[in-house]
Design a protein around this motif. Structure first.
Motif, PDB file in Angstrom:
ATOM      1  N   ARG A  37       0.830  -1.213   0.000  1.00  0.00           N
ATOM      2  CA  ARG A  37       0.000   0.000   0.000  1.00  0.00           C
ATOM      3  C   ARG A  37       0.861   1.258   0.000  1.00  0.00           C
ATOM      4  N   LEU A  38       1.905   1.246   0.819  1.00  0.00           N
ATOM      5  CA  LEU A  38       2.792   2.407   0.896  1.00  0.00           C
ATOM      6  C   LEU A  38       3.502   2.627  -0.435  1.00  0.00           C
ATOM      7  N   TRP A  39       3.993   1.562  -1.048  1.00  0.00           N
ATOM      8  CA  TRP A  39       4.721   1.696  -2.304  1.00  0.00           C
ATOM      9  C   TRP A  39       3.813   2.208  -3.424  1.00  0.00           C
ATOM     10  N   GLU A  40       2.599   1.675  -3.497  1.00  0.00           N
ATOM     11  CA  GLU A  40       1.674   2.126  -4.534  1.00  0.00           C
ATOM     12  C   GLU A  40       1.309   3.598  -4.348  1.00  0.00           C
ATOM     13  N   ALA A  41       1.087   3.995  -3.101  1.00  0.00           N
ATOM     14  CA  ALA A  41       0.756   5.401  -2.841  1.00  0.00           C
ATOM     15  C   ALA A  41       1.942   6.306  -3.174  1.00  0.00           C
ATOM     16  N   LEU A  42       3.153   5.840  -2.863  1.00  0.00           N
ATOM     17  CA  LEU A  42       4.342   6.631  -3.157  1.00  0.00           C
ATOM     18  C   LEU A  42       4.552   6.766  -4.660  1.00  0.00           C
ATOM     19  N   LEU A  43       4.324   5.694  -5.402  1.00  0.00           N
ATOM     20  CA  LEU A  43       4.442   5.762  -6.859  1.00  0.00           C
ATOM     21  C   LEU A  43       3.424   6.727  -7.449  1.00  0.00           C
ATOM     22  N   GLU A  44       2.212   6.681  -6.921  1.00  0.00           N
ATOM     23  CA  GLU A  44       1.159   7.555  -7.439  1.00  0.00           C
ATOM     24  C   GLU A  44       1.448   9.017  -7.142  1.00  0.00           C
ATOM     25  N   GLN A  45       1.971   9.279  -5.951  1.00  0.00           N
ATOM     26  CA  GLN A  45       2.179  10.667  -5.524  1.00  0.00           C
ATOM     27  C   GLN A  45       3.522  11.223  -6.002  1.00  0.00           C
ATOM     28  N   ASP A  46       4.574  10.413  -5.948  1.00  0.00           N
ATOM     29  CA  ASP A  46       5.919  10.910  -6.263  1.00  0.00           C
ATOM     30  C   ASP A  46       6.661   9.979  -7.211  1.00  0.00           C
ATOM     31  N   GLY A  47       5.940   9.397  -8.158  1.00  0.00           N
ATOM     32  CA  GLY A  47       6.589   8.502  -9.112  1.00  0.00           C
ATOM     33  C   GLY A  47       7.660   9.200  -9.931  1.00  0.00           C
ATOM     34  N   VAL A  48       7.423  10.469 -10.282  1.00  0.00           N
ATOM     35  CA  VAL A  48       8.406  11.228 -11.061  1.00  0.00           C
ATOM     36  C   VAL A  48       9.688  11.410 -10.251  1.00  0.00           C
ATOM     37  N   LEU A  49       9.537  11.702  -8.960  1.00  0.00           N
ATOM     38  CA  LEU A  49      10.705  11.876  -8.094  1.00  0.00           C
ATOM     39  C   LEU A  49      11.509  10.584  -7.997  1.00  0.00           C
ATOM     40  N   LEU A  50      10.824   9.450  -7.848  1.00  0.00           N
ATOM     41  CA  LEU A  50      11.523   8.165  -7.771  1.00  0.00           C
ATOM     42  C   LEU A  50      12.284   7.893  -9.064  1.00  0.00           C
ATOM     43  N   SER A  51      11.661   8.207 -10.179  1.00  0.00           N
ATOM     44  CA  SER A  51      12.328   8.002 -11.471  1.00  0.00           C
ATOM     45  C   SER A  51      13.558   8.884 -11.597  1.00  0.00           C
ATOM     46  N   ARG A  52      13.452  10.099 -11.092  1.00  0.00           N
ATOM     47  CA  ARG A  52      14.597  11.008 -11.154  1.00  0.00           C
ATOM     48  C   ARG A  52      15.758  10.497 -10.299  1.00  0.00           C
ATOM     49  N   VAL A  53      15.445   9.951  -9.146  1.00  0.00           N
ATOM     50  CA  VAL A  53      16.511   9.395  -8.308  1.00  0.00           C
ATOM     51  C   VAL A  53      17.179   8.221  -9.016  1.00  0.00           C
ATOM     52  N   ASP A  54      16.364   7.339  -9.598  1.00  0.00           N
ATOM     53  CA  ASP A  54      16.924   6.209 -10.349  1.00  0.00           C
ATOM     54  C   ASP A  54      17.830   6.705 -11.477  1.00  0.00           C
ATOM     55  N   ALA A  55      17.339   7.712 -12.220  1.00  0.00           N
ATOM     56  CA  ALA A  55      18.106   8.226 -13.356  1.00  0.00           C
ATOM     57  C   ALA A  55      19.390   8.903 -12.894  1.00  0.00           C
ATOM     58  N   ALA A  56      19.305   9.655 -11.783  1.00  0.00           N
ATOM     59  CA  ALA A  56      20.489  10.355 -11.289  1.00  0.00           C
ATOM     60  C   ALA A  56      21.558   9.370 -10.833  1.00  0.00           C
ATOM     61  N   ILE A  57      21.144   8.319 -10.148  1.00  0.00           N
ATOM     62  CA  ILE A  57      22.114   7.312  -9.699  1.00  0.00           C
ATOM     63  C   ILE A  57      22.718   6.596 -10.907  1.00  0.00           C
ATOM     64  N   GLU A  58      21.906   6.329 -11.925  1.00  0.00           N
ATOM     65  CA  GLU A  58      22.417   5.701 -13.144  1.00  0.00           C
ATOM     66  C   GLU A  58      23.413   6.630 -13.852  1.00  0.00           C
ATOM     67  N   ASP A  59      23.143   7.939 -13.845  1.00  0.00           N
ATOM     68  CA  ASP A  59      24.058   8.902 -14.460  1.00  0.00           C
ATOM     69  C   ASP A  59      25.406   8.913 -13.745  1.00  0.00           C
ATOM     70  N   VAL A  60      25.377   8.842 -12.420  1.00  0.00           N
ATOM     71  CA  VAL A  60      26.634   8.803 -11.667  1.00  0.00           C
ATOM     72  C   VAL A  60      27.402   7.526 -12.009  1.00  0.00           C
ATOM     73  N   VAL A 129      12.245  11.873  -0.803  1.00  0.00           N
ATOM     74  CA  VAL A 129      11.632  10.543  -0.834  1.00  0.00           C
ATOM     75  C   VAL A 129      11.318  10.072   0.581  1.00  0.00           C
ATOM     76  N   VAL A 130      12.265  10.257   1.500  1.00  0.00           N
ATOM     77  CA  VAL A 130      12.054   9.845   2.896  1.00  0.00           C
ATOM     78  C   VAL A 130      10.871  10.590   3.500  1.00  0.00           C
ATOM     79  N   GLU A 131      10.831  11.899   3.307  1.00  0.00           N
ATOM     80  CA  GLU A 131       9.741  12.699   3.871  1.00  0.00           C
ATOM     81  C   GLU A 131       8.395  12.304   3.269  1.00  0.00           C
ATOM     82  N   ALA A 132       8.376  12.045   1.961  1.00  0.00           N
ATOM     83  CA  ALA A 132       7.127  11.639   1.310  1.00  0.00           C
ATOM     84  C   ALA A 132       6.655  10.292   1.831  1.00  0.00           C
ATOM     85  N   ALA A 133       7.587   9.345   1.988  1.00  0.00           N
ATOM     86  CA  ALA A 133       7.221   8.020   2.497  1.00  0.00           C
ATOM     87  C   ALA A 133       6.705   8.103   3.926  1.00  0.00           C
ATOM     88  N   GLN A 134       7.350   8.926   4.755  1.00  0.00           N
ATOM     89  CA  GLN A 134       6.898   9.081   6.138  1.00  0.00           C
ATOM     90  C   GLN A 134       5.510   9.713   6.193  1.00  0.00           C
TER      91      GLN A 134
END
Length: 300
Positions: A37-60, A129-134
């Motif tokens: 439930r938490l993961w689905e809500a986080l994807l719905e609310q901040d999916g773009v942010l999660l994607s950006r973190v994934d992309a930024a880590i991949e860029d590094v 991400v931490v603040e959104a999940a909390q």
């Protein structure tokens, strides 16, 4: 050689930071995904942010791989000799050749980009991400609390603690010094207290006007069956007093387990109370609410 040394120094710092961030992100995502439930809500609310973190880590990570391609000068004696062995353009005598300068700038740029991306990830995106999940977790818990009934809001541990507190007034220290007679007398008192608790529960659920007879039929039936078993066991303890032997005590304990432990009356009672039309806590006066909570803890 100097430029390569500086770049390698900051590159190693970036690599260490990258490994730490990547490990933390992998573990954090696994933890978040474990709560569907938490993961689905986080994807719905901040999916773009999660994607950006994934992309930024991949860029590094890509920068880390690029660095090994560009870092081909000044890092070893062979690389230095290779540069010194190249023909020198008179136009750039005493200066860095354009081709080498281009490689140097590429290397510096990769290290600089890795450092900037890591700082943005650590100082911004991860905390968001931490603040959104909390925040989502708090919201989900609040929704669950609103949906909980006065019965389901009470845990089994709370009920066990209340029942033990009600029954066990005497010392519960065990040991070989306690004789069968003394133990039997202690258990008799506790069984009498248990019978009193069950009687109190029967009176509460059967009180006129609280529930209809049909609604409370199952709950009252289970409680009365349990009360009958407790009374029978208490009477059988008198036989243990007549024959205070270890064999008689063991036989009584076997009977106790068969009549009160190894059955499904507890589940039946839980289902029965859970199906009753209970008023919300807010709809009851403070005193009545506290009294009901105490009884429900005992019933639980």
């Amino acid at each position: 050689v100097v430029v390569r040394a500086f770049c390698d120094h900051f590159f190693q710092q970036c690599v260490l930071g990258y490994d730490q961030v990547e490990t933390w992100w992998v573990d954090t995502k696994a933890s978040l995904r474990s709560d569907e439930r938490l993961w689905e809500a986080l994807l719905e609310q901040d999916g773009v942010l999660l994607s950006r973190v994934d992309a930024a880590i991949e860029d590094v990570g890509a920068g880390r791989r690029n660095y090994t391609l560009y870092a081909n000068f000044g890092g070893s004696a062979l690389e230095v000799l290779n540069i010194l062995g190249q023909p020198v353009d008179p136009a750039y005598a005493g200066d860095i050749p354009p081709k080498l300068m281009q490689t140097v700038l590429l290397l510096v740029q990769e290290v600089s980009q890795m450092h900037k991306r890591l700082r943005k990830i650590r100082d911004g995106a991860l905390w968001r991400v931490v603040e959104a999940a909390q925040a989502i977790n708090r919201q989900l818990h609040a929704e669950e609390a609103e949906q909980a009934t006065p019965w389901t809001a009470i845990s089994a541990d709370e009920g066990a603690s209340m029942l033990l507190e009600t029954l066990c007034h005497e010392s519960t220290e065990a040991g070989s010094d306690r004789g069968v007679v003394e133990a039997a007398l202690l258990v008799i008192r506790r069984m009498e207290s248990l019978a009193s608790v069950i009687g109190e529960l029967v009176a509460y659920f059967s009180e006129e006007g609280r529930f209809s007879s049909e609604q409370v039929l199952g709950v009252s039936g289970v409680l009365r069956q349990t009360l009958g078993a407790v009374s029978a066991l208490n009477e059988d303890l008198l036989a243990v007093l007549d024959d205070p032997s270890a064999e008689a005590a063991k036989a009584w304990l076997d009977q106790y387990r068969a009549m009160l432990v190894a059955d499904d009356r507890g589940d039946e009672l839980g289902r029965g109370v859970g199906e009753l039309p209970l008023k919300a806590d807010a709809a009851l006066p403070a005193g009545e609410r506290a009294a009901r909570r105490r009884l429900f803890m005992l019933a639980r």
